[in-house]
Design an enzyme around this catalytic site. Structure first.
Site, mmCIF file in Angstrom:
data_model
loop_
_atom_site.group_PDB
_atom_site.id
_atom_site.type_symbol
_atom_site.label_atom_id
_atom_site.label_comp_id
_atom_site.label_asym_id
_atom_site.label_seq_id
_atom_site.Cartn_x
_atom_site.Cartn_y
_atom_site.Cartn_z
ATOM 1 N N ASP A 182 -26.263 9.479 -31.944
ATOM 2 C CA ASP A 182 -25.506 10.231 -30.938
ATOM 3 C C ASP A 182 -26.136 10.142 -29.552
ATOM 4 O OD1 ASP A 182 -27.507 12.098 -31.515
ATOM 5 O OD2 ASP A 182 -26.204 13.060 -32.997
ATOM 6 N N LYS B 290 -21.365 12.641 -27.810
ATOM 7 C CA LYS B 290 -20.431 13.051 -26.773
ATOM 8 C C LYS B 290 -20.433 11.983 -25.685
ATOM 9 C CE LYS B 290 -19.917 17.560 -24.777
ATOM 10 N NZ LYS B 290 -20.679 18.732 -24.358
ATOM 11 N N MET C 130 -31.390 23.567 -24.230
ATOM 12 C CA MET C 130 -30.000 23.763 -23.791
ATOM 13 C C MET C 130 -29.868 25.044 -22.961
ATOM 14 S SD MET C 130 -28.234 22.706 -27.430
ATOM 15 C CE MET C 130 -29.520 23.384 -28.468
HETATM 16 N N1 SAH Z 1 -33.321 17.822 -31.933
HETATM 17 C C1 SAH Z 1 -33.661 17.749 -30.528
HETATM 18 C C2 SAH Z 1 -32.972 18.829 -29.724
HETATM 19 C C3 SAH Z 1 -31.458 18.721 -29.708
HETATM 20 S S1 SAH Z 1 -30.696 19.922 -28.692
HETATM 21 C C4 SAH Z 1 -35.174 17.803 -30.376
HETATM 22 O O1 SAH Z 1 -35.876 18.101 -31.334
HETATM 23 O O2 SAH Z 1 -35.659 17.520 -29.278
HETATM 24 C C5 SAH Z 1 -30.533 19.034 -27.168
HETATM 25 C C6 SAH Z 1 -31.426 19.650 -26.121
HETATM 26 O O3 SAH Z 1 -32.754 19.177 -26.279
HETATM 27 C C7 SAH Z 1 -31.072 19.293 -24.702
HETATM 28 O O4 SAH Z 1 -30.020 20.072 -24.198
HETATM 29 C C8 SAH Z 1 -32.371 19.617 -24.007
HETATM 30 O O5 SAH Z 1 -32.555 21.005 -23.870
HETATM 31 C C9 SAH Z 1 -33.365 19.118 -25.016
HETATM 32 N N2 SAH Z 1 -33.800 17.738 -24.753
HETATM 33 C C10 SAH Z 1 -33.606 16.664 -25.528
HETATM 34 N N3 SAH Z 1 -34.203 15.579 -24.998
HETATM 35 C C11 SAH Z 1 -34.795 15.990 -23.853
HETATM 36 C C12 SAH Z 1 -35.601 15.352 -22.865
HETATM 37 N N4 SAH Z 1 -35.918 14.063 -22.957
HETATM 38 N N5 SAH Z 1 -36.051 16.098 -21.832
HETATM 39 C C13 SAH Z 1 -35.756 17.401 -21.735
HETATM 40 N N6 SAH Z 1 -35.001 18.054 -22.644
HETATM 41 C C14 SAH Z 1 -34.545 17.365 -23.691
#
Ligand code: SAH
Length: 266
Positions: free
Chosen positions: A44, A66, A181
């Site tokens: 995704d 998305k 998020m």
């Molecule tokens: N499973 C993922 C999180 C999914 S929810 C994990 O463990 O990281 C998606 C959210 O993760 C985004 O909205 C943001 O808040 C955060 N996120 C994911 N990648 C990111 C990145 N490279 N830098 C900052 N925030 C990130």
């Protein structure tokens, strides 16, 4: 590795694999091995595109994220794709940003696969909530500034039947907060944390696009954070950190972000 039980209708195993936060070097060796061997890949939006090059030629690929300006593929469709692929292929990788069991619906997908007799195995990944602050030099715990840390979603609860996050309770109970998020609701979240008793001067940070090109850091206070993030145009994906740990930042230990583009923001 899991093997299919003989009475299972599935031909293959689905691996729920964490892709890490963006920098391809943060991929685990296990994830790398599975990607280089897989027959089918389901991925995704927040998956680094560089990782897609690791799959063998001829690997069947499905994007279920998305697209800009569009809704995500609904979860039931993703579940159905995984079950269908498992009936035709031996090794299926379901690649998810960060860690698959942290705000990634990995638990829902795993349970669905088990209900449909599909062998499934989780491969943990480096989560953005630790890696993005780390690439900005911020430790999420510290012996003198944070003995507890809470991973929490700032995403507005759409399902009204479920209780929302108790931000005031968290203000009292957790030394540090790592908010996923959270940008969209940042103003309300900060107001709730202040109402819960956190000082207006509590150090707070936003890390946008952590570990990859375009990484940005905002250092602020709880009272100022929402205004500054808005004025400076901070956008998703971003991690918000609240707590004294932010003042323990060691800028000198920040790695250079990887020279890869973050995939489609959402
Ligand atoms: N499973 C993922 C999180 C999914 S929810 C994990 O463990 O990281 C998606 C959210 O993760 C985004 O909205 C943001 O808040 C955060 N996120 C994911 N990648 C990111 C990145 N490279 N830098 C900052 N925030 C990130």
């Amino acid at each position: 590795m899991s093997t299919s039980p003989s009475d299972s209708p599935a031909a293959g195993t689905v691996y729920l694999v964490g892709a890490g936060p963006g920098d391809p070097d943060l991929l685990t060796l296990k994830a790398h091995r599975l990607l280089s061997q897989c027959d089918a890949l389901v991925y995704d939006s927040l998956v680094p595109r560089a990782l897609l090059d690791l799959v063998p030629e001829g690997c069947e690929r499905h994007f279920v994220g998305k697209r800009r300006g569009h809704h995500s593929v609904p979860q039931p469709s993703t579940n159905a794709v995984l079950v269908e692929l498992a009936s035709r292929h031996r090794l299926i990788v379901r690649l998810k940003g960060g860690d698959p069991f942290l705000f990634g619906r990995g638990g829902e997908e795993a349970a669905h696969l088990v209900r449909h007799g599909v062998p499934v195995e989780v491969v943990p990944g480096v989560t953005a909530g630790i890696a993005a602050p780390a690439y900005a030099g911020i430790p999420v715990t510290h012996r003198s500034a944070g003995s507890s840390v809470t991973f929490v979603t700032g995403h507005e609860e759409i399902d009204k039947g479920r209780p929302g996050v108790d931000w005031r309770g968290l203000a009292r109970s957790s030394d540090g907060l790592v908010i996923y998020m959270g940008l969209h609701n940042l103003r309300r979240i900060c107001a709730e944390l202040l109402a819960g008793g956190l000082s207006a001067e509590t150090p707070a940070a936003v890390v946008q696009q952590g570990t990859v090109v375009g990484q940005r850091l905002l250092l602020s206070t709880l009272a100022e954070l929402a205004d500054q993030a808005e004025q400076q145009g901070f956008a998703s994906p971003a991690i918000v950190v609240v707590g004294q740990v932010v003042s323990q930042r060691v800028a000198a230990c920040s790695p250079e972000p990887a020279a890869v583009e973050m995939p489609i923001p959402f």
